[in-house]
Scaffold this active site. Structure first.
Site, PDB file in Angstrom:
ATOM      1  N   ARG A  99      45.689  31.569   8.276  1.00 23.43           N
ATOM      2  CA  ARG A  99      45.058  32.818   8.704  1.00 23.43           C
ATOM      3  C   ARG A  99      44.438  33.602   7.551  1.00 23.43           C
ATOM      4  NH1 ARG A  99      47.725  35.579  13.979  1.00 23.43           N
ATOM      5  NH2 ARG A  99      47.793  33.688  15.255  1.00 23.43           N
TER       6      ARG A  99
ATOM      7  N   ASP B 194      45.082  48.416  20.751  1.00 22.54           N
ATOM      8  CA  ASP B 194      45.467  47.312  19.877  1.00 22.54           C
ATOM      9  C   ASP B 194      45.342  47.790  18.436  1.00 22.54           C
ATOM     10  OD1 ASP B 194      45.861  44.096  20.491  1.00 22.54           O
ATOM     11  OD2 ASP B 194      45.232  44.498  18.436  1.00 22.54           O
TER      12      ASP B 194
END
Length: 275
Positions: free
Chosen positions: A36, A146
């Site tokens: 990532r 979020d």
């Protein structure tokens, strides 16, 4: 990232991530961190996680900090995930609130909404409910939050590639609620899109969203420590109106807090009502 992550670097990064957003990385997740963060290291001319951590410690690097958090918190999602919560919403919760005849709007919060599939799924359920019960629940407001700016940008656009559309969305709903976009994807229609307001929010920080009748906080608590999870559940309780409902993910539970919530069996599925 060519260099292997040392045990010290991994522990330091785990601490950084938990302090920044509450996510608790498990042991032996170095492969996830490498995959990532690889692009971030390349873009910033860094060769190791240790160099990235040193860069993050310097002042004026909030942008990099946000990019790292964004990379580590972005998760895949799908339409009508697990199905049960949406059946409960349509068959139990919406009818219940429709019969209350409250003068206040029904408020629904989709926490950790990712790229928008959950709140838009709720919006579709609401539209279908209104079609079967005309005149009911005319004033409903859906808030979706979020921590990731990048997923919120996708959610606000409401445009998805075919591979994303195919994950959990029936052909009937695709035909009813989407149209082909100029970019080769599928654009959600304005009526469904207009029901949802997206906001950036860290679940570990103070909530300034008002009170809600229904909160969906699904498949996110599993990433937090027990202490942070309890803190979030307590904060969510404070954000619910009296008699409001909390919906968790299929693999998540309250693990206590009997003074705050009452379990409601829906056969199948479970929701939690505020005491």
């Amino acid at each position: 990232m060519n260099a292997e992550i040392t045990p010290r670097e991994y522990e330091e990064f785990k601490t950084f991530l938990q302090d920044a957003c509450g996510i608790l990385l498990g042991d032996n997740k170095q492969y996830l961190v490498k995959s990532r963060l690889r692009r971030i290291l390349e873009d910033n001319g860094l060769s190791s996680l240790g160099e990235l951590l040193e860069r993050l410690k310097r002042s004026g690097r909030m942008g990099l900090r946000e990019v790292v958090i964004d990379a580590m918190t972005t998760n895949e999602t799908l339409w009508f995930r697990d199905n049960h919560p949406f059946r409960i919403l349509q068959d139990k919760l919406l009818p219940e609130f429709a019969e209350r005849k409250s003068l206040q709007p029904l408020r629904i919060w989709s926490a950790a909404c990712s790229t928008g599939q959950e709140p838009y799924s709720v919006s579709m359920v609401l539209d279908e409910f209104r079609q079967t019960r005309p005149g009911k629940l005319r004033d409903v407001r859906i808030t979706a939050t979020d921590i990731s700016k990048s997923v919120l940008e996708v959610a606000r656009k409401g445009e998805y590639e075919m591979i994303a559309i195919g994950r959990g969305l029936s052909p009937e709903r695709q035909k009813r609620y989407f149209k082909p976009s100029v970019n080769g994807g599928w654009q959600i229609n304005n009526q469904i899109k207009a029901m949802v307001e997206f906001k950036e929010l860290n679940l570990l920080e103070r909530y300034m969203l008002g009170k809600f009748d229904i909160i969906l906080c699904r498949n996110v608590l599993i990433y937090f420590s027990a202490e942070s999870k309890k803190d979030i559940l307590t904060r969510l309780h404070g954000a619910l109106n009296p008699g409001g409902y909390l919906i968790l993910g299929a693999s998540e539970s309250l693990n206590g807090l009997p003074d705050l919530y009452e379990m409601v069996q829906c056969q199948p599925g479970i929701v939690y009502r505020k005491k």
